[in-house]
Design a protein around this motif. Sequence first.
Motif, PDB file in Angstrom:
ATOM      1  N   GLY A   1       0.839  -1.204   0.000  1.00  0.00           N
ATOM      2  CA  GLY A   1       0.000   0.000   0.000  1.00  0.00           C
ATOM      3  C   GLY A   1       0.868   1.245   0.000  1.00  0.00           C
ATOM      4  N   ALA A   2       0.860   1.962  -1.144  1.00  0.00           N
ATOM      5  CA  ALA A   2       1.705   3.161  -1.279  1.00  0.00           C
ATOM      6  C   ALA A   2       0.853   4.411  -1.190  1.00  0.00           C
ATOM      7  CB  ALA A   2       2.458   3.116  -2.611  1.00  0.00           C
ATOM      8  N   GLY A   3       0.040   4.498  -0.131  1.00  0.00           N
ATOM      9  CA  GLY A   3      -0.879   5.629   0.003  1.00  0.00           C
ATOM     10  C   GLY A   3      -0.358   6.705   0.925  1.00  0.00           C
TER      11      GLY A   3
ATOM     12  N   VAL B   1      -0.500   6.862   4.095  1.00  0.00           N
ATOM     13  CA  VAL B   1       0.172   6.363   5.290  1.00  0.00           C
ATOM     14  C   VAL B   1       1.450   5.613   4.907  1.00  0.00           C
ATOM     15  CG1 VAL B   1      -0.024   4.762   7.239  1.00  0.00           C
ATOM     16  CG2 VAL B   1      -1.931   6.264   6.672  1.00  0.00           C
ATOM     17  N   GLY B   2       1.303   4.611   4.020  1.00  0.00           N
ATOM     18  CA  GLY B   2       2.447   3.763   3.652  1.00  0.00           C
ATOM     19  C   GLY B   2       3.612   4.561   3.079  1.00  0.00           C
TER      20      GLY B   2
ATOM     21  N   VAL C   1       5.083  -1.474  -2.074  1.00  0.00           N
ATOM     22  CA  VAL C   1       4.437  -2.033  -3.268  1.00  0.00           C
ATOM     23  C   VAL C   1       2.963  -1.650  -3.313  1.00  0.00           C
ATOM     24  CG1 VAL C   1       5.994  -3.993  -3.564  1.00  0.00           C
ATOM     25  CG2 VAL C   1       4.016  -4.219  -2.050  1.00  0.00           C
ATOM     26  N   ASP C   2       2.448  -1.609  -4.539  1.00  0.00           N
ATOM     27  CA  ASP C   2       1.032  -1.264  -4.717  1.00  0.00           C
ATOM     28  C   ASP C   2       0.563  -1.877  -6.027  1.00  0.00           C
ATOM     29  OD1 ASP C   2      -0.641   1.427  -3.341  1.00  0.00           O
ATOM     30  OD2 ASP C   2      -1.480   0.380  -5.086  1.00  0.00           O
ATOM     31  N   ILE C   3      -0.728  -2.235  -6.064  1.00  0.00           N
ATOM     32  CA  ILE C   3      -1.262  -2.777  -7.315  1.00  0.00           C
ATOM     33  C   ILE C   3      -1.593  -1.660  -8.307  1.00  0.00           C
ATOM     34  CG2 ILE C   3      -2.210  -5.056  -6.724  1.00  0.00           C
ATOM     35  CD1 ILE C   3      -4.719  -3.653  -5.735  1.00  0.00           C
TER      36      ILE C   3
ATOM     37  N   ARG D   1       0.135   4.916  -9.513  1.00  0.00           N
ATOM     38  CA  ARG D   1       0.600   5.451  -8.236  1.00  0.00           C
ATOM     39  C   ARG D   1       2.092   5.142  -8.048  1.00  0.00           C
ATOM     40  NH1 ARG D   1      -3.335   5.390  -2.942  1.00  0.00           N
ATOM     41  NH2 ARG D   1      -3.147   7.620  -2.710  1.00  0.00           N
TER      42      ARG D   1
ATOM     43  N   VAL E   1       4.558  -7.138  -6.122  1.00  0.00           N
ATOM     44  CA  VAL E   1       4.163  -7.398  -4.735  1.00  0.00           C
ATOM     45  C   VAL E   1       4.765  -8.721  -4.245  1.00  0.00           C
ATOM     46  CG1 VAL E   1       2.186  -7.587  -3.154  1.00  0.00           C
ATOM     47  CG2 VAL E   1       2.009  -6.126  -5.178  1.00  0.00           C
TER      48      VAL E   1
ATOM     49  N   SER F   1      -0.596  -1.716   4.712  1.00  0.00           N
ATOM     50  CA  SER F   1      -1.046  -0.329   4.777  1.00  0.00           C
ATOM     51  C   SER F   1      -1.994  -0.039   3.623  1.00  0.00           C
ATOM     52  CB  SER F   1       0.188   0.566   4.717  1.00  0.00           C
ATOM     53  OG  SER F   1      -0.164   1.858   5.055  1.00  0.00           O
ATOM     54  N   VAL F   2      -2.975  -0.922   3.469  1.00  0.00           N
ATOM     55  CA  VAL F   2      -3.927  -0.756   2.372  1.00  0.00           C
ATOM     56  C   VAL F   2      -5.187  -0.057   2.885  1.00  0.00           C
ATOM     57  CG1 VAL F   2      -3.064  -2.794   1.176  1.00  0.00           C
ATOM     58  CG2 VAL F   2      -5.002  -3.013   2.722  1.00  0.00           C
ATOM     59  N   ASN F   3      -6.037   0.332   1.956  1.00  0.00           N
ATOM     60  CA  ASN F   3      -7.228   1.070   2.354  1.00  0.00           C
ATOM     61  C   ASN F   3      -8.267   0.165   3.019  1.00  0.00           C
ATOM     62  OD1 ASN F   3      -6.642   0.376  -0.297  1.00  0.00           O
ATOM     63  ND2 ASN F   3      -8.492   1.303  -1.093  1.00  0.00           N
TER      64      ASN F   3
ATOM     65  N   TRP G   1      -9.584  -5.699   1.135  1.00  0.00           N
ATOM     66  CA  TRP G   1      -8.204  -5.518   0.680  1.00  0.00           C
ATOM     67  C   TRP G   1      -7.204  -6.122   1.668  1.00  0.00           C
ATOM     68  CZ3 TRP G   1     -12.113  -1.999  -0.010  1.00  0.00           C
ATOM     69  CH2 TRP G   1     -12.440  -1.720  -1.332  1.00  0.00           C
TER      70      TRP G   1
ATOM     71  N   LEU H   1      -7.233  -9.853   1.026  1.00  0.00           N
ATOM     72  CA  LEU H   1      -6.470 -10.175  -0.192  1.00  0.00           C
ATOM     73  C   LEU H   1      -4.968 -10.172   0.100  1.00  0.00           C
ATOM     74  CD1 LEU H   1      -8.396  -8.207  -2.952  1.00  0.00           C
ATOM     75  CD2 LEU H   1      -8.028 -10.689  -2.848  1.00  0.00           C
TER      76      LEU H   1
ATOM     77  N   GLN I   1      -2.372 -13.283  -0.187  1.00  0.00           N
ATOM     78  CA  GLN I   1      -1.195 -13.168  -1.046  1.00  0.00           C
ATOM     79  C   GLN I   1       0.082 -13.491  -0.243  1.00  0.00           C
ATOM     80  OE1 GLN I   1      -1.290  -9.589  -3.261  1.00  0.00           O
ATOM     81  NE2 GLN I   1       0.336 -10.197  -4.661  1.00  0.00           N
TER      82      GLN I   1
HETATM   83  P1  ADP Z   1      -4.100   5.326   3.394  1.00  0.00           P
HETATM   84  O1  ADP Z   1      -4.552   6.738   3.604  1.00  0.00           O
HETATM   85  O2  ADP Z   1      -4.554   4.408   4.497  1.00  0.00           O
HETATM   86  O3  ADP Z   1      -2.650   5.215   3.114  1.00  0.00           O
HETATM   87  P2  ADP Z   1      -4.685   5.007   0.559  1.00  0.00           P
HETATM   88  O4  ADP Z   1      -6.000   4.709  -0.096  1.00  0.00           O
HETATM   89  O5  ADP Z   1      -4.024   6.310   0.312  1.00  0.00           O
HETATM   90  O6  ADP Z   1      -4.913   4.752   2.126  1.00  0.00           O
HETATM   91  O7  ADP Z   1      -3.636   3.867   0.160  1.00  0.00           O
HETATM   92  C1  ADP Z   1      -3.870   2.514   0.142  1.00  0.00           C
HETATM   93  C2  ADP Z   1      -3.158   1.894  -1.064  1.00  0.00           C
HETATM   94  O8  ADP Z   1      -3.216   0.466  -0.935  1.00  0.00           O
HETATM   95  C3  ADP Z   1      -3.776   2.238  -2.434  1.00  0.00           C
HETATM   96  O9  ADP Z   1      -2.802   2.862  -3.240  1.00  0.00           O
HETATM   97  C4  ADP Z   1      -4.178   0.851  -3.004  1.00  0.00           C
HETATM   98  O10 ADP Z   1      -3.952   0.746  -4.408  1.00  0.00           O
HETATM   99  C5  ADP Z   1      -3.250  -0.085  -2.242  1.00  0.00           C
HETATM  100  N1  ADP Z   1      -3.729  -1.488  -2.185  1.00  0.00           N
HETATM  101  C6  ADP Z   1      -4.953  -1.937  -1.821  1.00  0.00           C
HETATM  102  N2  ADP Z   1      -5.001  -3.289  -1.852  1.00  0.00           N
HETATM  103  C7  ADP Z   1      -3.776  -3.725  -2.242  1.00  0.00           C
HETATM  104  C8  ADP Z   1      -3.182  -5.024  -2.456  1.00  0.00           C
HETATM  105  N3  ADP Z   1      -3.880  -6.144  -2.255  1.00  0.00           N
HETATM  106  N4  ADP Z   1      -1.902  -5.081  -2.859  1.00  0.00           N
HETATM  107  C9  ADP Z   1      -1.194  -3.942  -3.041  1.00  0.00           C
HETATM  108  N5  ADP Z   1      -1.681  -2.693  -2.849  1.00  0.00           N
HETATM  109  C10 ADP Z   1      -2.952  -2.567  -2.458  1.00  0.00           C
END
Ligand code: ADP
Length: 479
Positions: free
Chosen positions: A10-12, A14-15, A34-36, A40, A77, A90-92, A110, A113, A117
């Motif tokens: 999760g590259a959001g 927080v991450g 890593v992020d899907i 991003r 990932v 650190s996913v949503n 999420w 998942l 994984q």
């Molecule tokens: P936060 O504010 O909690 O950081 P965000 O929505 O900004 O939340 O970030 C969460 C990230 O997690 C998103 O970029 C999303 O694509 C990523 N994500 C969700 N599920 C997965 C997964 N199974 N594998 C990789 N990345 C994921």
Amino acid sequence: MKVKNICCIGAGYVGGPTMAVIAQKCPEINVTVVDINEDRIAAWNNEDVEKIPVYEPGLPAVVKEARGKNLFFSTNVDAAIDAAELIFISVNTPTKTYGIGKGMAADLKWIELCARQIARVSRTDKIIVEKSTLPVRTAAALREILDNTGNGVKYQILSNPEFLAEGTAIQDLLNPDRVLIGGDVQSTEGQEAISALSGIYEKWVPKSKILTTNVWSSELSKLTANAFLAQRVSSINAMSELCEVTGADVTEVAKAIGMDSRIGSKFLNSSVGFGGSCFQKDILNLVYIAQSFGLKEVAEYWEQVIIMNDYQKKRFAANIIQTLYNTVSGKKITILGWAFKKDTNDTRESAAIYVVDHLLNEEANITVYDPKVQSEQIFSDLDYLKSRSKEANRSNLKVVHDPYEACKNSHAIAVLTEWEEFKGYDWERIYQNMLKPAFVFDGRNLLDIQELIKIGFVPKGVGKPEFMESFAAKPAMVG
Ligand code: ADP
Ligand code: UDX
């Protein structure tokens, strides 16, 4: 256990910042985020660090220092999971929009998942760290998935909630009030996992600020912290309406109560309502959990914080309509600020979305200016509500990149985010180009009201008295 490789899924908001700071402070550890979402990750890898997807003061410099050395952003990932001894999830975890718990419970799709994984890919023992805000006992669900679908690999599950606030993330990460680590404190393996994670933070955080609890306390503390903070905002917002009708000034009241050291001065700024990805989601979650355990009074108590917040947003919009002679139909209203607070490009649950939705229902013509939010984001926020067609949103709302242009010929301006730059505008120039009376609705009590009055504006703050007559001139209250 020595941690040499960290993976963060999760590259959001927080991450990204959290891993950037860990990488900067622990040069001997490789950190892979890593992020899907390919776009991003591409944005995190943009050569120009100012173009990374999260706007956060101070973050570009940290990314610049560590990226390519021991900080990596990738879509692979599986490879990052395989290589890591420690994995942050650190996913949503948004509020569920369907089925049981719709509109209240956190959607753990999420998270699940990720767990599956990790179970599929892992070949060596791992420490799994919950970073996302999660309902209490999520760790138990994670454990079940990992233990039942894994390949004999041993997992330790830790809860390490993030307390950073957007806009001040780097400062919050560098100088946290505390770091909370929840784990299996009873077992030796659990204690080892806790010290491995603690060892990372100890690189820059004093040990006295690193708190260890059992997993459930840690998960619940995060929800409780956000509920308490949001409650303060709703409490002062409740007082704001009372101030408006009694002639009290909410800023003065907040100052007076905040100087009581038992109350404290933070989180007492009355506003158009709180937003952000956490407050509403976490309280709804808390309410849902309380309800599931049959704790009706507890659930209702916390739900009131959300009810008050919704009311404050509605009240703000209604005040605009009423002041503009009970109709905004066909009138240009300028919105300054779309982000849920200053110094972020995040718009999740921003009060602006709901205020504007209300005004669009009343057929207003909206023009929005925000220094950091992209126009696609603004439209997608409105489309998500499904209040009207996408075409209607685009024909009734314009996004403008120059604030003076945005304010030109408008009937009213509404300040919905407390961006510093709004204070420094040439308000005289704005006034000259507006329709009269020139109304300003300051949803953040950001602007100098007296200055605006001098120019000729008709300004209205939140929790500010409508009249400034002296106490002596008011009729005596009886009773
Ligand atoms: P936060 O504010 O909690 O950081 P965000 O929505 O900004 O939340 O970030 C969460 C990230 O997690 C998103 O970029 C999303 O694509 C990523 N994500 C969700 N599920 C997965 C997964 N199974 N594998 C990789 N990345 C994921
Ligand atoms: C919050 C928590 O503060 C943080 O610890 C947690 O990790 C995530 O949730 P964040 O949502 O990023 O952080 O921002 P925060 O500063 O808490 O503000 C939340 C909302 O409340 C914003 O819309 C803000 O404008 C509003 N607010 C805050 C007020 O209206 N008045 C205040 O006095 C303080």
